[in-house]
Design a protein around this motif. Structure first.
Motif, PDB file in Angstrom:
ATOM      1  N   TRP A   1      28.402 -13.560 -13.189  1.00 30.81           N
ATOM      2  CA  TRP A   1      27.367 -13.023 -14.069  1.00 30.81           C
ATOM      3  C   TRP A   1      27.971 -12.047 -15.069  1.00 30.81           C
ATOM      4  O   TRP A   1      28.946 -11.364 -14.763  1.00 30.81           O
ATOM      5  N   ARG A   2      27.344 -11.924 -16.234  1.00 26.92           N
ATOM      6  CA  ARG A   2      27.752 -10.894 -17.200  1.00 26.92           C
ATOM      7  C   ARG A   2      26.566  -9.971 -17.447  1.00 26.92           C
ATOM      8  O   ARG A   2      25.489 -10.438 -17.866  1.00 26.92           O
ATOM      9  N   LEU A   3      26.750  -8.691 -17.164  1.00 25.26           N
ATOM     10  CA  LEU A   3      25.684  -7.711 -17.371  1.00 25.26           C
ATOM     11  C   LEU A   3      25.395  -7.586 -18.865  1.00 25.26           C
ATOM     12  O   LEU A   3      26.308  -7.349 -19.661  1.00 25.26           O
ATOM     13  N   THR A   4      24.129  -7.762 -19.254  1.00 25.36           N
ATOM     14  CA  THR A   4      23.780  -7.699 -20.682  1.00 25.36           C
ATOM     15  C   THR A   4      22.918  -6.484 -21.021  1.00 25.36           C
ATOM     16  O   THR A   4      22.953  -6.004 -22.155  1.00 25.36           O
ATOM     17  N   ASP A   5      22.105  -6.025 -20.074  1.00 25.83           N
ATOM     18  CA  ASP A   5      21.220  -4.871 -20.315  1.00 25.83           C
ATOM     19  C   ASP A   5      21.161  -4.049 -19.039  1.00 25.83           C
ATOM     20  O   ASP A   5      21.112  -4.620 -17.940  1.00 25.83           O
ATOM     21  N   TYR A   6      21.123  -2.731 -19.213  1.00 24.15           N
ATOM     22  CA  TYR A   6      21.094  -1.865 -18.038  1.00 24.15           C
ATOM     23  C   TYR A   6      20.172  -0.691 -18.341  1.00 24.15           C
ATOM     24  O   TYR A   6      20.368   0.029 -19.322  1.00 24.15           O
ATOM     25  N   LEU A   7      19.153  -0.522 -17.510  1.00 15.67           N
ATOM     26  CA  LEU A   7      18.192   0.553 -17.701  1.00 15.67           C
ATOM     27  C   LEU A   7      17.942   1.222 -16.356  1.00 15.67           C
ATOM     28  O   LEU A   7      17.597   0.542 -15.386  1.00 15.67           O
ATOM     29  N   ASP A   8      18.161   2.523 -16.283  1.00 14.21           N
ATOM     30  CA  ASP A   8      17.928   3.244 -15.035  1.00 14.21           C
ATOM     31  C   ASP A   8      17.172   4.511 -15.384  1.00 14.21           C
ATOM     32  O   ASP A   8      17.775   5.514 -15.771  1.00 14.21           O
ATOM     33  N   GLN A   9      15.835   4.434 -15.291  1.00 15.99           N
ATOM     34  CA  GLN A   9      15.020   5.611 -15.612  1.00 15.99           C
ATOM     35  C   GLN A   9      14.008   5.805 -14.484  1.00 15.99           C
ATOM     36  O   GLN A   9      13.887   4.931 -13.620  1.00 15.99           O
ATOM     37  N   ASP A  10      13.293   6.955 -14.502  1.00  8.97           N
ATOM     38  CA  ASP A  10      12.459   7.287 -13.346  1.00  8.97           C
ATOM     39  C   ASP A  10      11.508   6.165 -12.954  1.00  8.97           C
ATOM     40  O   ASP A  10      11.302   5.899 -11.775  1.00  8.97           O
ATOM     41  N   ASP A  11      10.905   5.494 -13.952  1.00 11.22           N
ATOM     42  CA  ASP A  11       9.856   4.523 -13.620  1.00 11.22           C
ATOM     43  C   ASP A  11      10.349   3.085 -13.553  1.00 11.22           C
ATOM     44  O   ASP A  11       9.545   2.174 -13.426  1.00 11.22           O
ATOM     45  N   ARG A  12      11.639   2.857 -13.610  1.00 12.55           N
ATOM     46  CA  ARG A  12      12.155   1.514 -13.362  1.00 12.55           C
ATOM     47  C   ARG A  12      13.680   1.442 -13.401  1.00 12.55           C
ATOM     48  O   ARG A  12      14.328   2.200 -14.130  1.00 12.55           O
TER      49      ARG A  12
ATOM     50  N   PHE B   1      15.883  -5.750 -10.271  1.00 11.74           N
ATOM     51  CA  PHE B   1      14.810  -4.813 -10.640  1.00 11.74           C
ATOM     52  C   PHE B   1      14.457  -3.921  -9.458  1.00 11.74           C
ATOM     53  O   PHE B   1      14.589  -4.315  -8.298  1.00 11.74           O
ATOM     54  N   HIS B   2      14.010  -2.726  -9.773  1.00 15.51           N
ATOM     55  CA  HIS B   2      13.326  -1.898  -8.785  1.00 15.51           C
ATOM     56  C   HIS B   2      12.268  -1.090  -9.541  1.00 15.51           C
ATOM     57  O   HIS B   2      12.535  -0.649 -10.669  1.00 15.51           O
ATOM     58  N   PRO B   3      11.078  -0.915  -8.940  1.00 12.69           N
ATOM     59  CA  PRO B   3      10.008  -0.231  -9.686  1.00 12.69           C
ATOM     60  C   PRO B   3      10.226   1.263  -9.882  1.00 12.69           C
ATOM     61  O   PRO B   3       9.426   1.894 -10.603  1.00 12.69           O
ATOM     62  N   VAL B   4      11.237   1.834  -9.265  1.00 13.17           N
ATOM     63  CA  VAL B   4      11.649   3.197  -9.642  1.00 13.17           C
ATOM     64  C   VAL B   4      13.163   3.188  -9.839  1.00 13.17           C
ATOM     65  O   VAL B   4      13.867   2.315  -9.330  1.00 13.17           O
ATOM     66  N   GLY B   5      13.646   4.187 -10.591  1.00  5.60           N
ATOM     67  CA  GLY B   5      15.080   4.276 -10.867  1.00  5.60           C
ATOM     68  C   GLY B   5      15.868   4.732  -9.643  1.00  5.60           C
ATOM     69  O   GLY B   5      15.301   5.073  -8.603  1.00  5.60           O
ATOM     70  N   ARG B   6      17.182   4.762  -9.801  1.00  2.91           N
ATOM     71  CA  ARG B   6      18.054   5.075  -8.664  1.00  2.91           C
ATOM     72  C   ARG B   6      17.814   6.480  -8.121  1.00  2.91           C
ATOM     73  O   ARG B   6      17.769   6.684  -6.914  1.00  2.91           O
ATOM     74  N   ALA B   7      17.674   7.447  -9.024  1.00  5.97           N
ATOM     75  CA  ALA B   7      17.500   8.836  -8.568  1.00  5.97           C
ATOM     76  C   ALA B   7      16.153   8.990  -7.857  1.00  5.97           C
ATOM     77  O   ALA B   7      16.061   9.628  -6.794  1.00  5.97           O
ATOM     78  N   ALA B   8      15.108   8.381  -8.428  1.00  6.22           N
ATOM     79  CA  ALA B   8      13.774   8.486  -7.822  1.00  6.22           C
ATOM     80  C   ALA B   8      13.755   7.789  -6.460  1.00  6.22           C
ATOM     81  O   ALA B   8      13.110   8.251  -5.511  1.00  6.22           O
TER      82      ALA B   8
ATOM     83  N   GLU C   1       0.832  -1.217   0.000  1.00  7.39           N
ATOM     84  CA  GLU C   1       0.000   0.000   0.000  1.00  7.39           C
ATOM     85  C   GLU C   1       0.860   1.258   0.000  1.00  7.39           C
ATOM     86  O   GLU C   1       0.367   2.353  -0.251  1.00  7.39           O
ATOM     87  N   ARG C   2       2.150   1.088   0.288  1.00 14.34           N
ATOM     88  CA  ARG C   2       3.018   2.273   0.414  1.00 14.34           C
ATOM     89  C   ARG C   2       3.192   2.982  -0.930  1.00 14.34           C
ATOM     90  O   ARG C   2       3.122   4.201  -1.001  1.00 14.34           O
ATOM     91  N   PHE C   3       3.417   2.197  -1.975  1.00 14.34           N
ATOM     92  CA  PHE C   3       3.592   2.779  -3.312  1.00 14.34           C
ATOM     93  C   PHE C   3       2.795   1.921  -4.308  1.00 14.34           C
ATOM     94  O   PHE C   3       3.379   1.140  -5.069  1.00 14.34           O
ATOM     95  N   PRO C   4       1.457   2.068  -4.290  1.00 14.08           N
ATOM     96  CA  PRO C   4       0.621   1.158  -5.086  1.00 14.08           C
ATOM     97  C   PRO C   4       0.870   1.254  -6.591  1.00 14.08           C
ATOM     98  O   PRO C   4       0.665   0.272  -7.307  1.00 14.08           O
ATOM     99  N   ASP C   5       1.354   2.419  -7.060  1.00 14.27           N
ATOM    100  CA  ASP C   5       1.596   2.557  -8.503  1.00 14.27           C
ATOM    101  C   ASP C   5       2.743   1.664  -8.981  1.00 14.27           C
ATOM    102  O   ASP C   5       2.890   1.409 -10.175  1.00 14.27           O
ATOM    103  N   ASP C   6       3.574   1.189  -8.029  1.00 16.34           N
ATOM    104  CA  ASP C   6       4.715   0.341  -8.403  1.00 16.34           C
ATOM    105  C   ASP C   6       4.257  -1.013  -8.936  1.00 16.34           C
ATOM    106  O   ASP C   6       4.968  -1.645  -9.735  1.00 16.34           O
ATOM    107  N   GLY C   7       3.102  -1.495  -8.463  1.00 17.76           N
ATOM    108  CA  GLY C   7       2.676  -2.869  -8.704  1.00 17.76           C
ATOM    109  C   GLY C   7       2.758  -3.337 -10.150  1.00 17.76           C
ATOM    110  O   GLY C   7       3.427  -4.336 -10.450  1.00 17.76           O
ATOM    111  N   PRO C   8       2.099  -2.629 -11.102  1.00 17.55           N
ATOM    112  CA  PRO C   8       2.079  -3.125 -12.488  1.00 17.55           C
ATOM    113  C   PRO C   8       3.470  -3.221 -13.123  1.00 17.55           C
ATOM    114  O   PRO C   8       3.657  -3.981 -14.074  1.00 17.55           O
ATOM    115  N   ARG C   9       4.433  -2.494 -12.600  1.00 20.35           N
ATOM    116  CA  ARG C   9       5.773  -2.502 -13.209  1.00 20.35           C
ATOM    117  C   ARG C   9       6.485  -3.843 -13.001  1.00 20.35           C
ATOM    118  O   ARG C   9       7.401  -4.183 -13.743  1.00 20.35           O
TER     119      ARG C   9
END
Ligand SMILES: C[S@@+](CC[C@H](N)C(=O)[O-])C[C@H]1O[C@@H](n2cnc3c(N)ncnc32)[C@H](O)[C@@H]1O
Length: 202
Positions: free
Chosen positions: A182-193, A146-153, A24-32
């Motif tokens: 492990w070998r990092l293959t993809d990296y995405l850090d944006q506000d919504d994930r 994964f995290h449902p928001v990016g590092r800055a957010a 319930e803390r951040f309900p908008d995170d769920g669908p991500r």
């Protein structure tokens, strides 16, 4: 109790009191979570582990991806998180186990895909714990951090500044993963994930 056990106990205490209203803390995170599982794309019929699954937000999407023939495991250090997962019916789609990602109750190379949301920054020994995730993953298997928001957010949510020593910054994460199997293959850090994908090196 040694330092390591004391740190795990602190983590458990931190999450135990947050379990009941975690989603319930951040309900908008769920669908991500479902979107991240689509990006990870575990194969139908495969074995997938949600490491640090908490209340199991990703578990229904993981089950949908692997189907009835697949296996979905959710492991978490904090019993209260898993109890809340069961209250929310997530035990119907996954096997839930109390356990430490530093010492998993699984054999070598038994898992095809590991999904870990919001976990890595809570691990007492990130390199050793990522190596433990590699141990239980078959060569060629995949890992999603994964995290449902990016590092800055996320830093803003916690009222702190983003610092260059952040574990999940790409220049830090890439060598950390490389040293842990492990070998990092993809990296995405944006506000919504935040989504880092890696492959298990043989
Ligand atoms: C930020 S929460 C994320 C929970 C869930 N993955 C989500 O995204 O909603 C981190 C979770 O990792 C678990 N955790 C922390 N350290 C762990 C460890 N060493 N082994 C297993 N679980 C751990 C905590 O109990 C907590 O449920």
């Amino acid at each position: 109790m040694d330092d390591h056990q004391a740190e795990l106990a602190r983590t458990r205490d931190f999450f135990a009191v947050r379990a009941a209203d975690w989603e319930e803390r951040f309900p908008d995170d769920g669908p991500r979570y479902a979107q991240a599982v689509v990006a990870l794309a575990p194969a139908p019929g495969s074995v997938v582990l949600d490491a640090g699954c908490g209340t199991g937000r990703a578990l229904p999407a993981l089950r949908e991806a692997v189907g009835e023939r697949g296996t979905v495991l959710g492991i978490d250090l904090t019993p209260e998180m898993l109890q809340q997962a069961a209250r929310l019916g997530r035990d119907a789609v996954a096997t839930l186990l109390v356990g430490d990602c530093g010492r998993l109750p699984l054999g070598d190379r038994v898992v095809d895909t590991v999904f870990a949301a919001g976990l890595i920054t809570h691990l007492p020994e990130p390199a050793a714990n990522l190596a433990e995730l590699a141990r239980i993953t078959r060569p060629g298997g995949r890992l999603a951090l994964f995290h449902p928001v990016g590092r800055a957010a996320l830093a803003a949510r916690h009222g702190r500044a983003l610092t260059p020593d952040d574990l999940r910054a790409e220049p830090n994460l890439r060598p950390l993963l490389a040293g842990s199997g492990w070998r990092l293959t993809d990296y995405l850090d944006q506000d919504d994930r935040f989504l880092a994908l890696a492959g298990r090196v043989d």
